[in-house]
Each structure stands twice: as C-alpha cells, then as structure tokens.
Scaffold this active site. Structure first.
Site, PDB file in Angstrom:
ATOM      1  N   GLU A  46      -2.729  -2.718  -2.113  1.00 28.17           N
ATOM      2  CA  GLU A  46      -1.922  -3.758  -1.142  1.00 28.17           C
ATOM      3  C   GLU A  46      -1.218  -2.887   0.060  1.00 28.17           C
ATOM      4  O   GLU A  46      -0.477  -1.928  -0.250  1.00 28.17           O
ATOM      5  CB  GLU A  46      -0.980  -4.741  -1.774  1.00 28.17           C
ATOM      6  CG  GLU A  46      -1.656  -5.631  -2.791  1.00 28.17           C
ATOM      7  CD  GLU A  46      -1.911  -4.824  -4.173  1.00 28.17           C
ATOM      8  OE1 GLU A  46      -1.288  -3.790  -4.326  1.00 28.17           O
ATOM      9  OE2 GLU A  46      -2.849  -5.142  -4.707  1.00 28.17           O
ATOM     10  N   ALA A  47      -1.070  -3.427   1.082  1.00 28.53           N
ATOM     11  CA  ALA A  47      -0.461  -2.866   2.341  1.00 28.53           C
ATOM     12  C   ALA A  47       1.016  -2.463   2.075  1.00 28.53           C
ATOM     13  O   ALA A  47       1.311  -1.190   2.545  1.00 28.53           O
ATOM     14  CB  ALA A  47      -0.612  -3.558   3.709  1.00 28.53           C
TER      15      ALA A  47
END
Length: 260
Positions: A127-128
């Site tokens: 995930e970012a």
C-alpha cells in the site's frame, strides 16, 4: 540470557554478538520451540507479543527492531507488514530498524547500493502509505549518514522513488519502451530539483541499475521484484503529478505517476 539488544550491548565484538545470539536461539528453541518465530510468520503482532513475553525483546522500539533484524527465520513479507503498520510502536520500530541497518554501513555506500541493501532485509508492503513511511525512514537515515551529499532534505526520498521506478521500467519484460538515461536524468532532476543531482551522478545510478537489477530474496517464492508494487507496466496514463511535500513541508513536489 537477556534480550537480543542486551546481548549485543554485552558483546565485545560483532563476532562475539553473533555467538551470544546463536546461543540464545539454541536455548530458546529448546525451551519454547521457536514459538515467537512461528507466530510472527503467521501474525506479526502476535509474534512480537510472544517475543516480549519470552524475553527476546522488550516492549520498546529499539529492542523490537533488533529482534526483527537478528531473529532467524522471520518471513520478510511479515517484517514488511509489521514495520508498515501505522501504529505508534510500529512506526518507531521502523525508524530504529532502518537505523540499525543503515547507520553502520550507509556512510560508505553509494545511494543505489544503500537502497539495494535496505530492500534486501524485508519486502515492502503493497500500500502507498506504508511504502512512503518505509522510504522516508530510509531517506532520513541515508541523509543522516551522508549529510553533505544533497542540498535539499527531500532529495533522498525523491531519488529513492525515482530509482525504484527506474528499476521496474528497465527490468520488467512487459515494458517495451524502456526509459533512457536521458529520461531518468531529466525526470529526476525535474522532480527533485537539487543542484547536487548532476547528470553524471544520476547517469552512474542509471548504469548500475541497468546492469544489476534491484532484487530481494523472498522466503516463499525465490526472487521477486520489490518495485512492482509501485509502477504498473502498461499504464493507461502517465505523467507528473503535484503533491504537497511530506513531513509537513509546505512546498509542493512533482512525482512521475502512472494510472493503470
């Protein structure tokens, strides 16, 4: 015998520390059948709780970081899961973990070699937000190790992203139109805007990534591309996006981005 951190503090040398830790693990395996390792590889939070209960580490960021770095058999995906968690203790442990990796070695490494070594220790989360926290921790540690290398405090962070995207572009077989050296230099200098990022410096990074892909050994599946979480190979749209600077910096930064 004490926590792993305490054993390292007691040791007279790195070799002595390795011996003490090996003895501690032999003792732990006999007494507890390495239950903290097995639990961690299934659920990291539970594994750390057991490690604390069993005296392998204290409920403190530095001690947990040493456990993550020195405990044998920890799954690298799960290490990434733990240090990528937004919990206060996890974030603090991430910082300590990266410093334990980098401060002894980053001062004598080139930027891409430091990034390569950093990414060998665990697998980046997918995930970012956790990726950004991991890259910030790396960048801050590298800048602390070589404070004179860059002029701006965000340069290492932006260069790390640019280098990982270059690695994906050059070594993904599905990517037909490969990034050229000029593309990499121009995009990175536009994004980072640091006068110390010379064409020659960035060109050297390009050449080394081109000839030697950044890879990481993953316990479950051999060699994996650590940058695949960051860049799609066949985007529908790509170009620069403006983003407010991280760490409460009021300026805006440009990022080369892609839309799948």
């Amino acid at each position: 015998m004490g926590t792993l951190e305490e054993l390292i503090a007691q040791a007279s040398s790195a070799e002595h520390a390795d011996e003490l830790i090996a003895e501690r693990w032999a003792e732990y395996a006999a007494e507890c059948d390495n239950r903290a390792i097995a639990a961690f590889n299934e659920k990291p939070k539970k594994g750390v709780a057991l490690a604390i209960e069993d005296g392998l580490c204290a409920e403190e960021a530095r001690s947990i970081a040493i456990f993550l770095l020195r405990a044998p058999g920890l799954d690298k995906n799960q290490i990434g899961e733990y240090v990528g968690n937004p919990g206060e203790l996890n974030v603090a442990a991430l910082r300590e973990y990266v410093e334990a990796i980098g401060l002894p070695t980053f001062p004598r490494l080139g930027f891409d070699d430091a990034l390569r070594m950093f990414l060998q220790h665990f697998r980046l989360p997918g995930e970012a937000a956790p990726i950004e926290r991991c890259m910030e921790a790396f960048s801050d540690t590298f800048t602390a190790a070589q404070p004179e290398l860059f002029e701006k405090e965000d340069t290492a962070f932006l260069l790390a992203y640019s280098t990982i995207m270059l690695n994906t572009d050059l070594h993904n077989e599905a990517q037909k139109n490969k990034m050229t050296k000029k593309d990499f230099v121009d995009r990175t200098r536009t994004t980072a805007d640091d006068p110390r990022l010379s064409e020659a410096y960035l060109g050297t990074i390009f050449d080394r990534i081109n000839s030697n892909e950044i890879q990481m050994n993953d316990a479950g599946s051999g060699t994996v591309d650590v940058s695949s979480v960051m860049l799609y190979s066949k985007p529908r749209l790509q170009g620069y996006l403006n983003k407010k600077g991280h760490k409460m910096i009021s300026t805006s930064n440009q990022y080369w981005a892609v839309l799948k």
